[in-house]
Design a protein around this motif. Structure first.
Motif, short mmCIF file in Angstrom:
data_model
loop_
_atom_site.label_atom_id
_atom_site.label_comp_id
_atom_site.label_asym_id
_atom_site.label_seq_id
_atom_site.Cartn_x
_atom_site.Cartn_y
_atom_site.Cartn_z
N HIS A 50 0.78 -1.24 0.00
CA HIS A 50 0.00 0.00 0.00
C HIS A 50 0.81 1.29 0.00
O HIS A 50 0.34 2.30 -0.50
CB HIS A 50 -0.95 0.02 1.20
N HIS A 80 -0.02 -3.89 -5.51
CA HIS A 80 -1.36 -4.03 -4.93
C HIS A 80 -2.29 -4.65 -5.97
O HIS A 80 -2.20 -4.33 -7.15
CB HIS A 80 -1.88 -2.64 -4.52
N HIS A 86 -11.62 -4.66 -4.54
CA HIS A 86 -10.41 -4.29 -3.81
C HIS A 86 -9.41 -3.68 -4.79
O HIS A 86 -8.76 -4.41 -5.54
CB HIS A 86 -9.82 -5.54 -3.11
N CYS A 130 -7.10 3.00 -0.80
CA CYS A 130 -7.49 1.63 -1.15
C CYS A 130 -8.95 1.44 -0.71
O CYS A 130 -9.34 1.89 0.37
CB CYS A 130 -6.57 0.64 -0.43
N HIS A 133 -8.45 -0.95 2.45
CA HIS A 133 -7.46 -0.70 3.51
C HIS A 133 -7.17 0.78 3.77
O HIS A 133 -6.21 1.10 4.46
CB HIS A 133 -6.15 -1.45 3.19
FE LIG Z 1 -5.67 -2.90 -0.20
#
Ligand SMILES: [Fe+2]
Length: 145
Positions: A50, A80, A86, A130, A133
């Motif tokens: 990330h 990623h 996602h 993200c 995340h």
């Molecule tokens: Fe992620």
């Protein structure tokens, strides 16, 4: 550091609460000074996928007729994923903590962007969001030319 998040587009402002979002022109911000810490604490092992990995090229081959510094960024050192639910939604670029541009991403793209900076700032900051995340950032000093 005081961080303000745009409630409309997710832009993070570093220099106090902006009047208006420089990305989407909205007026509503939420202060959250811990937005990067929260992401890292929730998923510390995820940092390698990330944290923006940045390459600075101080002489742009694409726009040689003007001052231009290439900021090449990929998410992250280990790439990623870019899957339906996602993926990296955007990468925002700042010169000396002032917003200069955004690259919107989708699962059809690699998690990467290039910014052709006209400004001669001392530092460049990259912020990515993200979908799962949250927010991650990195700051690089620009070498003297
Ligand atoms: Fe992620």
């Amino acid at each position: 550091m005081e961080l303000y998040i745009c409630k409309s587009c997710g832009h993070v402002a570093f220099n106090g609460k902006p009047e208006q979002c420089p990305v989407c022109a909205a007026y509503i911000f939420e202060r959250n000074d811990a937005v990067f810490k929260e992401a890292a604490e929730k998923s510390g092992e995820a940092s390698i996928k990330h944290i923006p990995a940045v390459t600075v090229n101080t002489s742009c081959g694409f726009i040689p007729e003007n001052d231009c510094i290439d900021i090449l960024v990929r998410i992250g050192a280990t790439l990623h994923p870019m899957e339906e639910k996602h993926f990296i939604r955007f990468i925002d670029c700042y010169s000396d903590s002032v917003y200069v541009g955004r690259s919107y991403l989708s699962p059809g793209l690699n998690p990467a962007a290039c910014f052709h900076l006209k400004t001669k700032g001392k530092s460049v900051t990259l912020v990515e969001q993200c979908t799962i995340h949250g927010y991650w950032m990195t700051e690089e000093m620009i070498p003297e030319q």
